[in-house]
Scaffold this active site. Structure first.
Site, PDB file in Angstrom:
ATOM      1  N   GLU A 114       0.746  -1.301   0.097  1.00 54.07           N
ATOM      2  CA  GLU A 114       0.015  -0.008  -0.065  1.00 54.07           C
ATOM      3  C   GLU A 114       0.818   1.176   0.036  1.00 54.07           C
ATOM      4  O   GLU A 114       0.499   2.207  -0.642  1.00 54.07           O
ATOM      5  CB  GLU A 114      -0.892  -0.002   1.232  1.00 54.07           C
ATOM      6  CG  GLU A 114      -1.862  -0.804   1.109  1.00 54.07           C
ATOM      7  CD  GLU A 114      -1.775  -2.281   1.414  1.00 54.07           C
ATOM      8  OE1 GLU A 114      -0.575  -2.621   2.220  1.00 54.07           O
ATOM      9  OE2 GLU A 114      -2.140  -3.350   1.164  1.00 54.07           O
ATOM     10  N   HIS A 184     -11.892  -5.490   8.262  1.00 51.72           N
ATOM     11  CA  HIS A 184     -12.505  -5.169   7.130  1.00 51.72           C
ATOM     12  C   HIS A 184     -13.779  -4.250   7.366  1.00 51.72           C
ATOM     13  O   HIS A 184     -14.510  -4.364   6.718  1.00 51.72           O
ATOM     14  CB  HIS A 184     -13.303  -6.618   6.634  1.00 51.72           C
ATOM     15  CG  HIS A 184     -12.106  -7.489   6.365  1.00 51.72           C
ATOM     16  ND1 HIS A 184     -11.377  -8.250   7.060  1.00 51.72           N
ATOM     17  CD2 HIS A 184     -11.445  -7.742   4.851  1.00 51.72           C
ATOM     18  CE1 HIS A 184     -10.334  -9.048   6.470  1.00 51.72           C
ATOM     19  NE2 HIS A 184     -10.403  -8.860   5.212  1.00 51.72           N
TER      20      HIS A 184
END
Lengths: 398, 478
Positions: A114, A184
């Site tokens: 990322e 999540h």
């Protein structure tokens, strides 16, 4: 388990995009006139006189976002979409068919990194390209936080406007989904709201998502665009097929009211709307505002509304301490202090890590909003002395 | 005489399980160096054992089903007629089986008495190691029948457990995310054979079987998957967050690659405290591209930390093949200045040999990278069918040629350590164990709602939080 259910009627009421003279039709977005240079921007709601019959499609949010990305890649040859697994369509199907149409050089997968994805995007944007980076889940954005905070947000400032990475847009699905667990389901928008130099945009519905995403990509500032993953499939709406943008830094009044102002964003608005419906049976009329852009946020609209109603409730999924609701509460208290009839109320997630099986208890549900709303009871920080301020108190004091 | 009395005593104490009795034989065996019954006492004892172990249960079953049935039905004439009919059908069945089925347990007992369970067996590892900046370990590995049998049993339990988790997920007992390890069992089982309790393991989210290997139980795993109180993390962690303090298993981490610097820290503690153990920091081929892994490798090499970086290369990072995400898919070389070994991760013995070698190396010299060439049969998680980025032929090909359990089965059969029937019995026992754990886990309750607020901090946070109705639930964060 508490499940959110979206009826079509509810969802259609959520929509009321502002059509009108959108300054953008494929070209570069220019900031609207009258925008002050301070952090608080003037609202510039362009009310359309009469929206002419637009061709719309009934689609869900990921399709709307997909359409927006298709439009951008069509209109600007120097725009690129990249991220983990975007090639085959992405884990939420937001990038389907892009690679087939625009080729592997413009739509490509990245490895699992990322920090490098966002850093790479900043470099690409600083050469005048539109870099649309996708972070697979907002929970994974933290390795990239350094790049966003220290590089993207400060590039224009530290180079004295010689360089900028305005073409960067970071898209990430955020928010609870019912079974996401710790990694999540997080809502990290507050971390980014603390950084001057970037914009944070959160849509609430498919038509809003398309317009706001197009505006974000074309905005000459780096934008972090959080998409509520709960709504990817559930929210279905009539979305115009053509290219349109919605103004950034401009909140929207979803329903007018006179007793209390409710401010929220993203998927939480659906919950708040249900709560508003319930309290309207008790005679309390709520004004519901979708903030849309979190920074720079539309302070004037919220101030006008609070000056009208005298009460404010902010709701978001992120933990209450240090969430963006705190900024709104502090600002409004500062500017509307004499008008406020009760302390600003925040109905937010709890101060715990996002739990696994305890998600229904953690979430700011409709009932929590109701309780806070209905009697206008605002609890002190030690939760022992409820202070009743509302003009209606039909039920017992808590 | 004394021996006979002891034998009878053991039998009468009710503790005449196979282990108790045969263990005596093994001890004798080790002393004498001979694996045979040598005294009359042992012979008598053995006969009694065969009777109690093999024949008595069958008799008891027979009596239960016939006499017990008749008595249970009230002893009426019809009941007795039915009981006789049942008895005849049982006898017919036994005759059909040729008495072999009835005496299979006896055969097992006999062979186990006669086999030399802990005598060393030397085997060659078929797939050679590949080395980077270090010598390869020898391909000849010493093992024993007991070890191989344990490999088989453990891997079979793990396989059944993962398949049971699959069906639990599909029937919505498990929600959220579930990343299954079947196909990769050889890695954690082989590792455990070379490690002891002074070593630590930290891994990513595909951790159900690693947890078992470190001393967890199947019940704990199932309960944790379903979010119940009896889970190893009290139901608060779920599939991706299983931990075991006694076994030195530090999880169970959801963020990809984030566990590798933690592994370096664990190794530092071991070195500083002179524990004589190593840390195995496990990660996958997808995580091999994370920056923090290289940061961890640098500091562990700089400070000579006893950490072994184990890359479980199942060739697909979620849906991305290794050649599409890595410039150099030779992950054992990615440590550059850190030596590395590439190991066939579907072979328990190869894994054991490599980890043993790496442990010796790490305790002396510092970090090492092991790349385990392995494969997962399921998709990345339960929401991934696993066939959009690879062909079904590939999956079934690996299953046929490289399956770790089949490999051990062949070894057991070819070295005459176990017969087909015994292996079947072991499999049945494993299945039963997993099913029992599953039913027990299903009965376990959900954690109390107070648990939402516990363990955020150590203690004394002091703030209050409330539930949906403030009159009902107001909690001071502990």
């Amino acid at each position: 388990m508490v499940r959110r259910r979206f009826s079509f009627g509810l969802v259609s009421r959520l929509s009321s995009p502002i059509y009108g003279r959108s300054p953008c039709s494929g070209g570069i977005w220019t900031p609207c006139l009258g925008q002050k240079r301070s952090f608080m921007t003037a609202k510039d709601l362009v009310e359309s006189e009469e929206p002419e019959k637009k061709v719309t499609n009934r689609i869900n949010m990921f399709s709307a976002i997909n359409q927006a990305l298709h439009t951008v890649l069509d209109s600007d040859p120097k725009s690129y979409v990249f991220g983990e697994d975007v090639g085959f369509g992405g884990v939420f199907r937001c990038t389907t068919a892009l690679r087939d149409k625009f080729g592997r050089h413009r739509v490509f997968n990245t490895p699992l990194c990322e920090q490098a994805i966002v850093g790479f995007g900043i470099g690409l944007a600083s050469m005048g390209n539109r870099a649309i980076a996708e972070i697979q889940f907002a929970d994974y954005i933290f390795p990239a936080l350094d790049q966003i905070v220290n590089e993207a947000a400060k590039y224009r400032y530290r180079s004295g406007n010689l360089f900028n990475c305005g073409g960067l847009t970071v898209r990430a699905p955020y928010g609870a989904v019912g079974h996401g667990g710790h990694y999540h389901s997080q809502s990290p928008e507050a971390f980014f709201c603390h950084v001057p130099g970037i914009k944070v945009v959160i849509p609430r519905s498919p038509s809003q998502a398309k317009g706001l995403l197009l505006a974000s990509i074309r905005d000459p500032n780096p934008v972090v665009f959080f998409e509520p993953k709960w709504l990817y499939r559930l929210a279905v709406e009539e979305v115009p097929v053509d290219d349109y943008t919605l103004p950034l830094s401009s909140a929207e009044v979803m329903r007018k009211g006179s007793d209390i102002t409710l401010v929220g964003w993203g998927a939480q608005l659906a919950i708040m709307e249900e709560a508003c419906d319930e309290v309207s049976k008790l005679g309390i009329s709520c004004e519901l505002i979708d903030l849309r852009t979190l920074i720079p946020w539309d302070k004037e609209l919220v101030e006008d509304s609070v000056n009208k109603t005298g009460r404010l409730l902010v709701s978001h999924e992120a933990p209450v301490t240090g969430g963006f609701g705190a900024e709104i509460a502090a600002s409004i208290t500062n500017s509307c202090f004499l008008r406020l009839q009760a302390p600003v109320s925040r109905v937010c997630g709890l101060d715990t890590p996002f739990p696994l099986v305890f998600e229904p208890f953690y979430m700011p549900t409709k009932n929590k909003c109701l309780l806070s709303n209905q009697n206008n009871v605002i609890l002190d920080i030690d939760c022992t002395r409820p202070i009743l301020f509302g003009k209606r108190a039909p039920h017992a004091v808590l | 005489m004394q021996g006979i009395m002891e034998s009878i005593q053991t039998l009468c104490s009710g503790d005449h399980g196979n282990e108790g009795f045969m263990q005596d034989d093994e001890d004798e065996e080790e002393e004498n160096g001979v694996g045979r019954l040598t005294s009359w006492a042992e012979l008598l004892g053995f006969g009694l054992a065969v009777f109690s172990e093999a024949i008595a249960p069958q008799l008891q079953c027979f009596c239960d089903r016939t006499l017990g049935f008749a008595v249970g039905q009230g002893g009426s004439r019809e009941a007795w007629i039915k009981a006789v009919a049942m008895a005849m059908s049982l006898v017919r069945k036994a005759v059909k089986k040729g008495w072999v089925g009835a005496l299979a347990p006896a055969a097992r007992v006999m062979s186990q008495a006669l086999s030399t369970a802990s005598e060393p067996i030397t085997l060659d590892i078929p797939v050679p190691f590949k080395a980077h900046k270090v010598e390869t370990p020898s391909v000849t590995v010493e093992t024993s029948a007991q070890e191989l049998t344990n490999f088989f049993k453990t891997m079979f339990i793990m396989r059944r457990m993962e398949i049971a988790a699959d069906s639990l997920y599909k029937s919505k007992f498990i929600r959220g995310f579930c990343h299954l390890y079947d196909g990769q069992e050889a890695v954690c089982v082989g590792m455990e054979a070379a490690l002891n309790d002074k070593d630590c393991i930290i891994t990513a989210y595909r951790d159900h079987c690693t947890h078992l290997g470190r001393g967890g139980s199947v019940l704990e795993v199932f309960a944790e998957l379903m979010g119940r109180k009896d889970g190893c993390s009290l139901g608060k962690g779920g599939s991706m967050h299983m931990y075991n303090k006694k076994g030195g298993f530090y999880g169970g981490n959801g963020i990809v690659g984030a566990q590798t610097p933690l592994g370096a820290g664990l190794a530092f503690a071991q070195k500083y405290l002179k524990v004589e153990g190593v840390t195995l920091a496990m990660y996958g081929d997808g995580a091999a591209n994370q920056g923090q892994l290289f940061e961890a490798m640098n500091i562990s090499a700089l400070w000579n930390l006893p950490v072994i970086y184990v890359c479980e290369n199942n060739h697909y990072g979620m849906g991305t093949a290794e050649w599409r995400s890595a410039k150099s898919p030779e992950y054992y070389k990615r440590g550059d200045y850190i030596p590395g070994l590439k190991v066939d991760g579907m072979d328990c013995l190869a894994v054991k040999q490599a980890v043993k070698y790496a442990k010796e190396y790490a305790l002396q010299n510092g970090p090492m990278v092991l790349e385990m060439d392995t494969y997962r049969y399921h998709g990345h998680s339960m929401s991934d069918p696993g066939s959009t980025y690879r062909t079904r032929d590939e999956i079934s090909g690996v299953r046929q040629e490289r399956d770790p359990i089949e490999r051990i089965r062949k070894l057991l059969l070819s070295n005459n350590i176990a017969t087909v029937a015994e292996l079947k019995t072991m499999e049945k026992e494993a299945k039963k164990e997993v099913e029992d754990a599953l039913s027990k886990a299903k009965e376990s309750p959900s954690p109390d709602s107070d648990e939402l607020f516990t363990h955020v901090y150590r203690k004394g946070y002091g703030a209050k939080a409330y539930g949906a109705d403030r009159k009902e639930v107001v909690v001071k964060l502990p």
